[in-house]
Design a protein around this motif. Structure first.
Motif, PDB file in Angstrom:
ATOM      1  N   THR A  96       0.871  -1.173   0.000  1.00  0.00           N
ATOM      2  CA  THR A  96       0.000   0.000   0.000  1.00  0.00           C
ATOM      3  C   THR A  96       0.909   1.225   0.000  1.00  0.00           C
ATOM      4  OG1 THR A  96      -1.646  -1.196   1.308  1.00  0.00           O
ATOM      5  CG2 THR A  96      -1.815   1.204   1.270  1.00  0.00           C
ATOM      6  N   PRO A  97       0.680   2.176  -0.903  1.00  0.00           N
ATOM      7  CA  PRO A  97       1.536   3.370  -0.907  1.00  0.00           C
ATOM      8  C   PRO A  97       1.506   4.071   0.459  1.00  0.00           C
ATOM      9  CG  PRO A  97       0.158   3.320  -2.869  1.00  0.00           C
ATOM     10  CD  PRO A  97      -0.324   2.219  -1.962  1.00  0.00           C
ATOM     11  N   PRO A  98       2.652   4.572   0.916  1.00  0.00           N
ATOM     12  CA  PRO A  98       2.754   5.144   2.261  1.00  0.00           C
ATOM     13  C   PRO A  98       1.690   6.169   2.620  1.00  0.00           C
ATOM     14  CG  PRO A  98       4.915   5.023   1.267  1.00  0.00           C
ATOM     15  CD  PRO A  98       3.922   4.622   0.210  1.00  0.00           C
ATOM     16  N   ARG A  99       1.384   7.096   1.781  1.00  0.00           N
ATOM     17  CA  ARG A  99       0.419   8.145   2.138  1.00  0.00           C
ATOM     18  C   ARG A  99      -1.027   7.680   1.978  1.00  0.00           C
ATOM     19  NH1 ARG A  99       3.449   9.821   5.401  1.00  0.00           N
ATOM     20  NH2 ARG A  99       5.345  10.800   4.721  1.00  0.00           N
ATOM     21  N   GLN A 100      -1.220   6.390   1.726  1.00  0.00           N
ATOM     22  CA  GLN A 100      -2.567   5.829   1.606  1.00  0.00           C
ATOM     23  C   GLN A 100      -2.950   4.996   2.834  1.00  0.00           C
ATOM     24  OE1 GLN A 100      -4.636   6.179  -1.664  1.00  0.00           O
ATOM     25  NE2 GLN A 100      -3.315   7.921  -1.272  1.00  0.00           N
ATOM     26  N   HIS A 101      -2.041   4.827   3.802  1.00  0.00           N
ATOM     27  CA  HIS A 101      -2.340   4.056   5.009  1.00  0.00           C
ATOM     28  C   HIS A 101      -3.412   4.762   5.824  1.00  0.00           C
ATOM     29  CE1 HIS A 101       2.033   2.461   4.706  1.00  0.00           C
ATOM     30  NE2 HIS A 101       1.209   1.644   4.087  1.00  0.00           N
ATOM     31  N   HIS A 102      -4.387   4.010   6.289  1.00  0.00           N
ATOM     32  CA  HIS A 102      -5.483   4.573   7.077  1.00  0.00           C
ATOM     33  C   HIS A 102      -6.188   3.462   7.853  1.00  0.00           C
ATOM     34  CE1 HIS A 102      -7.335   3.030   3.430  1.00  0.00           C
ATOM     35  NE2 HIS A 102      -8.394   2.805   4.177  1.00  0.00           N
ATOM     36  N   LEU A 103      -6.956   3.845   8.842  1.00  0.00           N
ATOM     37  CA  LEU A 103      -7.816   2.932   9.586  1.00  0.00           C
ATOM     38  C   LEU A 103      -9.244   3.195   9.136  1.00  0.00           C
ATOM     39  CD1 LEU A 103      -8.395   0.943  11.987  1.00  0.00           C
ATOM     40  CD2 LEU A 103      -8.679   2.994  13.389  1.00  0.00           C
ATOM     41  N   THR A 104      -9.856   2.219   8.480  1.00  0.00           N
ATOM     42  CA  THR A 104     -11.252   2.355   8.061  1.00  0.00           C
ATOM     43  C   THR A 104     -12.152   2.102   9.261  1.00  0.00           C
ATOM     44  OG1 THR A 104     -10.747   1.628   5.806  1.00  0.00           O
ATOM     45  CG2 THR A 104     -13.054   1.491   6.510  1.00  0.00           C
ATOM     46  N   LEU A 105     -13.046   3.050   9.536  1.00  0.00           N
ATOM     47  CA  LEU A 105     -14.010   2.903  10.620  1.00  0.00           C
ATOM     48  C   LEU A 105     -15.355   2.404  10.114  1.00  0.00           C
ATOM     49  CD1 LEU A 105     -13.136   6.159  12.548  1.00  0.00           C
ATOM     50  CD2 LEU A 105     -12.696   3.814  13.304  1.00  0.00           C
ATOM     51  N   ALA A 106     -15.744   2.843   8.922  1.00  0.00           N
ATOM     52  CA  ALA A 106     -17.010   2.399   8.332  1.00  0.00           C
ATOM     53  C   ALA A 106     -16.918   2.545   6.820  1.00  0.00           C
ATOM     54  CB  ALA A 106     -18.179   3.216   8.872  1.00  0.00           C
ATOM     55  N   PHE A 107     -17.117   1.443   6.106  1.00  0.00           N
ATOM     56  CA  PHE A 107     -17.133   1.480   4.647  1.00  0.00           C
ATOM     57  C   PHE A 107     -18.564   1.757   4.213  1.00  0.00           C
ATOM     58  CE2 PHE A 107     -17.484  -0.432   0.434  1.00  0.00           C
ATOM     59  CZ  PHE A 107     -16.451   0.238  -0.203  1.00  0.00           C
ATOM     60  N   VAL A 108     -18.752   2.816   3.447  1.00  0.00           N
ATOM     61  CA  VAL A 108     -20.083   3.196   2.991  1.00  0.00           C
ATOM     62  C   VAL A 108     -20.379   2.526   1.657  1.00  0.00           C
ATOM     63  CG1 VAL A 108     -21.633   5.112   2.472  1.00  0.00           C
ATOM     64  CG2 VAL A 108     -19.804   5.418   4.157  1.00  0.00           C
ATOM     65  N   GLY A 109     -19.456   2.604   0.716  1.00  0.00           N
ATOM     66  CA  GLY A 109     -19.680   2.032  -0.604  1.00  0.00           C
ATOM     67  C   GLY A 109     -20.164   3.094  -1.582  1.00  0.00           C
ATOM     68  N   GLU A 110     -20.854   2.648  -2.613  1.00  0.00           N
ATOM     69  CA  GLU A 110     -21.334   3.546  -3.671  1.00  0.00           C
ATOM     70  C   GLU A 110     -22.487   4.409  -3.175  1.00  0.00           C
ATOM     71  OE1 GLU A 110     -20.051   3.978  -6.762  1.00  0.00           O
ATOM     72  OE2 GLU A 110     -18.504   2.492  -6.343  1.00  0.00           O
ATOM     73  N   VAL A 111     -22.317   5.716  -3.312  1.00  0.00           N
ATOM     74  CA  VAL A 111     -23.321   6.685  -2.876  1.00  0.00           C
ATOM     75  C   VAL A 111     -23.524   7.698  -4.001  1.00  0.00           C
ATOM     76  CG1 VAL A 111     -23.810   8.523  -1.213  1.00  0.00           C
ATOM     77  CG2 VAL A 111     -22.744   6.411  -0.441  1.00  0.00           C
ATOM     78  N   ALA A 112     -24.776   8.012  -4.293  1.00  0.00           N
ATOM     79  CA  ALA A 112     -25.094   9.003  -5.321  1.00  0.00           C
ATOM     80  C   ALA A 112     -24.646  10.391  -4.869  1.00  0.00           C
ATOM     81  CB  ALA A 112     -26.593   9.003  -5.608  1.00  0.00           C
TER      82      ALA A 112
END
Length: 186
Positions: free
Chosen positions: A40-56
């Motif tokens: 994973t590229p270094p500046r892309q590291h994160h902790l996901t708390l909630a995945f929403v998905g596709e939203v209009a």
């Protein structure tokens, strides 16, 4: 300007500060050396708390309002990243041995608010981790325990858009809210 038919692939996350990011960079090198895979590229590291998905596009303001409201009700805390794992799915990650209640509550509150608004949300149990590798070769032995650990400051909530590319997903922060009530004055 996005059209009304445009969609966003969204999630709520926390980005590491500089000391934590440096530690993650060291761990990704260690894991990659042992298990291969795509880093994973270094500046892309994160902790996901909630995945929403596709939203209009028309629902973006609702998702932003959820983030603002939940962030204002949450209290800052820290997550001790003290173990490495390579899951059977090929995900190599840094994770905590113990998950503080505040972080689980934050993830639950986000998913409950998304559900209440009829938006996509995750039903699976929250399993905090920071992805360091994809498509790693899982081994029977677990990765060695790191010689050190990092403290991930959970002091903000970010709304992030994910764009899928040939070289993997790219993440861009759309909004950021500090946790806790907004203070008057400075």
């Amino acid at each position: 300007m996005p059209t009304d038919s445009a969609t966003y692939r969204l999630f709520f996350a926390v980005w590491p500060d500089e000391p934590c990011a440096r530690w993650l960079d060291e761990q990704v090198e260690h894991l990659h050396h042992q298990y291969g895979g795509r880093q994973t590229p270094p500046r892309q590291h994160h902790l996901t708390l909630a995945f929403v998905g596709e939203v209009a596009h028309s629902q973006l303001t609702i998702v932003e309002a959820i983030g603002r409201q939940i962030a204002a009700q949450a209290e800052p805390c820290r997550l001790k990243l003290d173990k490495l794992a390579v899951w059977p799915s090929g995900i190599g990650c840094a994770a905590p041995t113990r998950t503080p209640t505040r972080i689980s509550q934050l993830a639950s509150a986000l998913n409950a608010a998304l559900k209440a608004q009829g938006l996509p949300y995750e039903e699976r149990r929250f399993r905090p981790h920071i992805t360091l590798l994809r498509k790693a070769t899982p081994a029977e032995d677990a990765p060695a325990t790191p010689d050190s650990f990092a403290l991930l400051k959970i002091d903000h909530l970010s709304l992030v858009v994910s764009r899928l590319t040939r070289s993997g997903p790219l993440y861009q922060e759309l909004r950021r809210w500090h946790l806790g009530p907004i203070q008057d004055g400075s």
